[in-house]
Design an enzyme around this catalytic site. Structure first.
Site, PDB file in Angstrom:
ATOM      1  N   ARG A   1       0.922  -1.111   0.051  1.00 36.17           N
ATOM      2  CA  ARG A   1      -0.130   0.045  -0.022  1.00 36.17           C
ATOM      3  C   ARG A   1       0.858   1.210   0.126  1.00 36.17           C
ATOM      4  O   ARG A   1       2.378   1.253   0.233  1.00 36.17           O
ATOM      5  CB  ARG A   1      -0.879  -0.205   1.142  1.00 36.17           C
ATOM      6  CG  ARG A   1      -0.345  -0.403   2.586  1.00 36.17           C
ATOM      7  CD  ARG A   1      -0.500   0.384   3.704  1.00 36.17           C
ATOM      8  NE  ARG A   1      -0.395   1.838   3.653  1.00 36.17           N
ATOM      9  CZ  ARG A   1       0.837   2.550   3.693  1.00 36.17           C
ATOM     10  NH1 ARG A   1       1.994   1.930   4.142  1.00 36.17           N
ATOM     11  NH2 ARG A   1       0.490   3.916   3.526  1.00 36.17           N
TER      12      ARG A   1
ATOM     13  N   ALA B   1       0.760   5.074  -2.186  1.00 35.00           N
ATOM     14  CA  ALA B   1       0.836   5.412  -3.782  1.00 35.00           C
ATOM     15  C   ALA B   1       1.941   5.000  -4.519  1.00 35.00           C
ATOM     16  O   ALA B   1       1.795   4.169  -5.535  1.00 35.00           O
ATOM     17  CB  ALA B   1       0.585   6.960  -4.018  1.00 35.00           C
TER      18      ALA B   1
ATOM     19  N   ARG C   1      -6.858  -0.459  -7.309  1.00 38.98           N
ATOM     20  CA  ARG C   1      -7.304   0.573  -6.307  1.00 38.98           C
ATOM     21  C   ARG C   1      -7.654   1.999  -7.363  1.00 38.98           C
ATOM     22  O   ARG C   1      -6.825   2.081  -8.234  1.00 38.98           O
ATOM     23  CB  ARG C   1      -6.197   0.834  -5.365  1.00 38.98           C
ATOM     24  CG  ARG C   1      -6.388  -0.417  -4.446  1.00 38.98           C
ATOM     25  CD  ARG C   1      -5.256   0.213  -3.040  1.00 38.98           C
ATOM     26  NE  ARG C   1      -6.164   0.945  -2.184  1.00 38.98           N
ATOM     27  CZ  ARG C   1      -5.590   1.580  -1.101  1.00 38.98           C
ATOM     28  NH1 ARG C   1      -4.176   1.054  -0.847  1.00 38.98           N
ATOM     29  NH2 ARG C   1      -6.338   2.449  -0.413  1.00 38.98           N
TER      30      ARG C   1
ATOM     31  N   GLN D   1      -2.800   2.804   9.740  1.00 36.53           N
ATOM     32  CA  GLN D   1      -1.350   3.013   9.016  1.00 36.53           C
ATOM     33  C   GLN D   1      -0.548   3.740  10.028  1.00 36.53           C
ATOM     34  O   GLN D   1       0.781   3.438   9.874  1.00 36.53           O
ATOM     35  CB  GLN D   1      -1.513   3.724   7.722  1.00 36.53           C
ATOM     36  CG  GLN D   1      -2.087   2.675   6.681  1.00 36.53           C
ATOM     37  CD  GLN D   1      -3.610   3.008   6.389  1.00 36.53           C
ATOM     38  OE1 GLN D   1      -4.377   3.485   7.635  1.00 36.53           O
ATOM     39  NE2 GLN D   1      -4.265   3.046   5.288  1.00 36.53           N
TER      40      GLN D   1
ATOM     41  N   ASP E   1      -2.081  10.863  -2.710  1.00 36.33           N
ATOM     42  CA  ASP E   1      -2.073   9.832  -3.624  1.00 36.33           C
ATOM     43  C   ASP E   1      -2.477  10.196  -4.863  1.00 36.33           C
ATOM     44  O   ASP E   1      -2.293   9.691  -6.136  1.00 36.33           O
ATOM     45  CB  ASP E   1      -3.386   9.135  -3.122  1.00 36.33           C
ATOM     46  CG  ASP E   1      -3.089   8.207  -1.993  1.00 36.33           C
ATOM     47  OD1 ASP E   1      -2.996   8.639  -0.925  1.00 36.33           O
ATOM     48  OD2 ASP E   1      -2.729   7.101  -2.464  1.00 36.33           O
TER      49      ASP E   1
ATOM     50  N   ASN F   1      -5.237  12.597  -0.350  1.00 34.52           N
ATOM     51  CA  ASN F   1      -4.575  11.615   0.686  1.00 34.52           C
ATOM     52  C   ASN F   1      -5.518  11.046   1.578  1.00 34.52           C
ATOM     53  O   ASN F   1      -6.722  11.164   1.507  1.00 34.52           O
ATOM     54  CB  ASN F   1      -3.414  12.466   1.294  1.00 34.52           C
ATOM     55  CG  ASN F   1      -2.690  11.818   1.950  1.00 34.52           C
ATOM     56  OD1 ASN F   1      -1.947  10.749   1.428  1.00 34.52           O
ATOM     57  ND2 ASN F   1      -2.127  12.092   3.213  1.00 34.52           N
TER      58      ASN F   1
HETATM   59  O1  MRU Z   1      -4.663   3.411   1.714  1.00 40.56           O
HETATM   60  P1  MRU Z   1      -3.119   3.572   1.488  1.00 40.56           P
HETATM   61  O2  MRU Z   1      -2.610   2.988   3.001  1.00 40.56           O
HETATM   62  O3  MRU Z   1      -2.733   2.962   0.605  1.00 40.56           O
HETATM   63  O4  MRU Z   1      -3.264   5.260   1.614  1.00 40.56           O
HETATM   64  C1  MRU Z   1      -1.721   5.545   1.824  1.00 40.56           C
HETATM   65  C2  MRU Z   1      -1.698   7.424   1.817  1.00 40.56           C
HETATM   66  O5  MRU Z   1      -2.753   7.713   1.769  1.00 40.56           O
HETATM   67  C3  MRU Z   1      -0.340   7.849   1.659  1.00 40.56           C
HETATM   68  O6  MRU Z   1      -0.527   9.193   2.527  1.00 40.56           O
HETATM   69  C4  MRU Z   1      -0.277   8.138   0.335  1.00 40.56           C
HETATM   70  O7  MRU Z   1      -0.268   7.093  -0.473  1.00 40.56           O
HETATM   71  C5  MRU Z   1       1.457   8.554   0.061  1.00 40.56           C
HETATM   72  S1  MRU Z   1       2.623   7.388   0.614  1.00 40.56           S
HETATM   73  C6  MRU Z   1       4.053   7.849   0.112  1.00 40.56           C
END
Ligand code: MRU
Length: 350
Positions: A55, A57, A98, A201, A242, A252
Site C-alpha cells: 500500500r 501510492a 485501486r 497505518q 495519492d 490523501n
Molecule cells: O490506503 P493507503 O494506505 O494506500 O493510503 C496511503 C496514503 O494515503 C499515503 O499518505 C499516500 O499514498 C502517500 S504514501 C508515500
C-alpha cells in the site's frame, strides 16, 4: 546542511524482486509479524494491491510494474507491439485494483510505453523499466526529503498522518522522508503520528517504521490533532499524497483534510510531500478524483474484535481531498511549490 546517513535512516524494503517472483512485505500483519508474501503472477499482485498487502501510492505503482513483468512471463511475442496488445488485460486488471492513487496508472502507462517500438529484447526492456521506476522513486524521495526539511525551522515539532515511509515507497518515504531528513539535520524534535483509523497505518506502520531508525514517535488518536495544534506543540503537519491535481488540490488518506483545516486555523504549516509521479496535470481539480470507498466492515472492529453493535450501517471513504488553498507547500523532487494554485502548478509541471 548536514548530510543524511541513509543507511541509518532507511532500513526497510517492502518490495523485493527475486528474478522470478515479487516478494511483498505483508503490511496487514505488521508490526507483530514481519512476513513477505510471494507473488508469481500479475493476478497475485493485483490482489495484493487490493487487499493492502502492499500500500502507499508509490509502492503500489512499483508493485504493479513488477506485476506486468510477471504477466510477460506467460505470453509469447516477437516484439514490443505484440506484447503490449497481449499484456493489455493484465495491465487493466492491475489498474483496476485501486482507483485513487495516480501512481498506479502512471507506472502502468510507463511500462506500456516502454514496449512501443521495442524489438525481440522487449522482455529485458520491460524489466529494466520496472527497476528504473523503483530506483527513481528512491532517488526522488531522498531529494524531496532534503528540500522539505529545508523549510522547517530548527526546534520544530511535526505531526504526520497515515504511513508515507519506506513501507509506502521504494524507500526513505515522502512525508516521512522529509521528517527523517529533518530529524537527521536536528531541525525536528518531536514527531507526532496520528493513528489513522480505520486501518491504523499510523499506529501500526509509521510508529514501527520510525522506531527502526531510532526515532521515538508519539502516537496520538486522530481526534487529538486539533487539540495538539491548539497547545502549540507542532509547527508543521507533513503528509503524503495519492494524487495532486492541476490546481494543487490533493487527495490523501482520509482525515488529511480535517488536519489541513485545523492547521490553518491554528497557524500551523501544512506541507504535502510526493514524487512528481503523484502529480496528475490531466485532472483539473479535486472534484474529479475518484475517492475509493472500502468495505464498511473495516469500521466495525479492531484486530478482529467487533466494537460496533451488529446490524449498523457504515460509510468508509478512505481518501479525502485537501483544497489547494489550505496547502502551504507541495514538495516534489523537482522543487517546492509555495502556496500552490493552477498557475504555480503549471509553472512547475507544465
Ligand atoms: O490506503 P493507503 O494506505 O494506500 O493510503 C496511503 C496514503 O494515503 C499515503 O499518505 C499516500 O499514498 C502517500 S504514501 C508515500
Amino acid at each position: 546542511m548536514t548530510d543524511i546517513d541513509f543507511d541509518r535512516y532507511d532500513r526497510i524494503r517492502p518490495i523485493r524482486w527475486t528474478g522470478d517472483a515479487l516478494e511483498l512485505l505483508d503490511q496487514r500483519r505488521l508490526p507483530f509479524e514481519v512476513d513477505y508474501v510471494r507473488c508469481i503472477s500479475s493476478d497475485d499482485v493485483a490482489e495484493a494491491i487490493r487487499s493492502l498487502t502492499v500500500r502507499g501510492a508509490p509502492a503500489i505503482g512499483i508493485a504493479a510494474a513488477w506485476g506486468v513483468v510477471l504477466a510477460s512471463r506467460v505470453i509469447e511475442a516477437s516484439g514490443g507491439g505484440e506484447a503490449a496488445v497481449k499484456l493489455q488485460p493484465a495491465i487493466e486488471a492491475l489498474n483496476a485494483a485501486r482507483p485513487t492513487a495516480v501512481n498506479l496508472a502512471w507506472a502502468l502507462a510507463r511500462m506500456r510505453a516502454a514496449l512501443v517500438g521495442a524489438g525481440p529484447d522487449w522482455r529485458a526492456i520491460l524489466e529494466a523499466q520496472a527497476r528504473a521506476i523503483a530506483d527513481e522513486d528512491l532517488a526522488a524521495n531522498r531529494r524531496m526529503g532534503a528540500l522539505g526539511a529545508a523549510l522547517i525551522e530548527p526546534g520544530s515539532n511535526v505531526l504526520t498522518h497515515c504511513n508515507t515511509g519506506s513501507l509506502a515507497t521504494a524507500g526513505f518515504g515522502t512525508a516521512l522522508g522529509v521528517i527523517r531528513a529533518g530529524v537527521a539535520q536536528g531541525r525536528i524534535g518531536q514527531v507526532y503520528a496520528g493513528e489513522t483509523r480505520p486501518w491504523l497505518q499510523g499506529a501500526r506502520l509509521t510508529v514501527w517504521e520510525l522506531e527502526q531508525d531510532g526515532i521515538a514517535p508519539t502516537l496520538i488518536a486522530d481526534a487529538a490533532a486539533a487539540h495538539l495544534m491548539r497547545t502549540g506543540r507542532v509547527q508543521w503537519v507533513i503528509v503524503g499524497a495519492d494524487r495532486i491535481c492541476a490546481n494543487g488540490d490533493t487527495a490523501n488518506k482520509i482525515g488529511t483534510y480535517q488536519l489541513a483545516i485545523a492547521a490553518r486555523h491554528h497557524g500551523v504549516g501544512f506541507m504535502v510531500a510526493a514524487p512528481s509521479s503523484t502529480v496528475d496535470m490531466a485532472t483539473a481539480d479535486g472534484d474529479a478524483i475518484h475517492i475509493e470507498e472500502r468495505d464498511p466492515g473495516e469500521l466495525f472492529g479492531l484486530g478482529g474484535v467487533r466494537t460496533a453493535a451488529t446490524g449498523v450501517g457504515a460509510w468508509n471513504p478512505v481518501f479525502d481531498v485537501t483544497p489547494h488553498g489550505l496547502i502551504d507547500a507541495i514538495v516534489t523532487e523537482r522543487g517546492v511549490v509555495d502556496r500552490p494554485d493552477a498557475a504555480a502548478m503549471r509553472l512547475a509541471f507544465g
